[in-house]
Write a protein that holds these residues in place. Sequence first.
Motif, mmCIF file in Angstrom:
data_model
loop_
_atom_site.group_PDB
_atom_site.id
_atom_site.type_symbol
_atom_site.label_atom_id
_atom_site.label_comp_id
_atom_site.label_asym_id
_atom_site.label_seq_id
_atom_site.Cartn_x
_atom_site.Cartn_y
_atom_site.Cartn_z
ATOM 1 N N MET A 52 47.118 75.874 -18.035
ATOM 2 C CA MET A 52 47.999 75.242 -18.790
ATOM 3 C C MET A 52 49.206 75.637 -19.531
ATOM 4 S SD MET A 52 45.629 72.303 -20.999
ATOM 5 C CE MET A 52 44.558 73.437 -21.685
ATOM 6 N N GLN A 53 50.232 74.994 -19.747
ATOM 7 C CA GLN A 53 51.449 75.472 -20.121
ATOM 8 C C GLN A 53 51.956 74.446 -21.338
ATOM 9 O OE1 GLN A 53 54.465 77.525 -17.967
ATOM 10 N NE2 GLN A 53 56.243 76.400 -19.470
ATOM 11 N N HIS A 61 63.827 71.940 -23.189
ATOM 12 C CA HIS A 61 65.195 72.424 -22.805
ATOM 13 C C HIS A 61 64.972 73.835 -22.477
ATOM 14 C CE1 HIS A 61 67.686 68.728 -23.650
ATOM 15 N NE2 HIS A 61 66.755 68.821 -24.731
ATOM 16 N N LYS A 62 64.226 74.669 -23.331
ATOM 17 C CA LYS A 62 64.177 76.078 -22.913
ATOM 18 C C LYS A 62 63.194 76.340 -21.806
ATOM 19 C CE LYS A 62 64.611 77.504 -27.569
ATOM 20 N NZ LYS A 62 64.106 78.571 -28.788
ATOM 21 N N ALA A 63 62.117 75.335 -21.664
ATOM 22 C CA ALA A 63 61.123 75.443 -20.504
ATOM 23 C C ALA A 63 61.727 74.949 -18.931
ATOM 24 C CB ALA A 63 60.024 74.866 -20.884
ATOM 25 N N ILE A 64 62.731 74.385 -19.026
ATOM 26 C CA ILE A 64 63.155 73.683 -17.748
ATOM 27 C C ILE A 64 63.357 74.437 -16.414
ATOM 28 C CG2 ILE A 64 65.027 72.511 -16.657
ATOM 29 C CD1 ILE A 64 63.094 70.519 -17.786
ATOM 30 N N LEU A 94 63.287 64.269 -18.960
ATOM 31 C CA LEU A 94 64.221 65.495 -18.746
ATOM 32 C C LEU A 94 63.900 66.041 -17.518
ATOM 33 C CD1 LEU A 94 66.682 67.330 -19.650
ATOM 34 C CD2 LEU A 94 64.849 68.406 -21.175
ATOM 35 N N ILE A 95 62.618 66.762 -17.554
ATOM 36 C CA ILE A 95 62.191 67.302 -16.305
ATOM 37 C C ILE A 95 62.203 66.618 -15.113
ATOM 38 C CG2 ILE A 95 59.603 66.726 -16.491
ATOM 39 C CD1 ILE A 95 58.948 69.464 -15.540
ATOM 40 N N GLY A 96 62.181 65.131 -15.269
ATOM 41 C CA GLY A 96 62.033 64.353 -13.886
ATOM 42 C C GLY A 96 63.643 64.585 -13.548
#
Length: 224
Positions: A52-53, A61-64, A94-96
Motif C-alpha cells: 500500500m501507498q 499533487h506531489k504523488a501524481i 486528479l489521478i484519473g
Amino acid sequence: MGKLYIIPTPVGNLEDMTFRAIRLLKEVDLILAEDTRTTGFLLKHFEIQNKMQSYHKFNEHKAITHIIDRLNAGENIALVSDAGTPGISDPGFLIGRECIKAGIDIECLPGATALIPALVSSGIPCDKFYFEGFLPQKKGRMTRFKELAEISTTIVLYESPHRVLKTLTQLAEYMGEERYAATCREISKLHEETLRGTLAELIVHFTTKAPRGEFVIIIAGKNE
C-alpha cells in the motif's frame, strides 16, 4: 503500460465488497489508499496481502508524477478511498485525469456509494437529482444555499454528524421549514436509519437527539 483500477469499498457492511474487487486488490502491484490504516483493516478481513501507498487530498499533487511513472513502467495500480467510490467527495479525480492525459487505461468498478441507497430510500423523486456533496464550511456557503434553494430537482448533500443540525437549520432558512427532506445515516451498517419529514420536523428531532454517524441529506426540489 499498466492500468489504473478505481475500486469502490464498502460504506458499511463488508459483505458489500465484490468478488472482482477482492481479486484485483490481490493481483495489482500497488494499492493507493486514502488511509492505509483503514484500508489495512479491509485487506486483513479479506486476507489480502499487498503493498500500500498513502494517497489522499494532502499529498495527491506531489504523488501524481511517481504514480504515472509506475503505470507507464507496466505496473497495475488500484485506487481505494476509506469508503465508497473514489472520486465521489474523495480523492480520485486528479489521478484519473492525469492518467487520461498520459494515455493510461482506467477501469472503474461498479460498487458501493452512499448517495444512491440514500436517494432511492428517501421517498423523494430520484429520476433526476443534483449532487452537491459536502457544502463549503465557510467561504461561499451562504451563496450555495441561495443557489440550491432555486433548484427544481432533488438535491443530495453529504454531511458530518456535528454539522447536521446547523445545515438543516440553514436549509430551512433558505428553502422554508416546510420543504420535504430525508436524512440517511450509517448506510448498510447495523444502526442504519432513514428519517423523513419537513425540514422543521427533522430539526426538532436532531435538537433532542444528537446526530451520530455520517449523513446523506436528501432535499426535495423547489415546487416538488
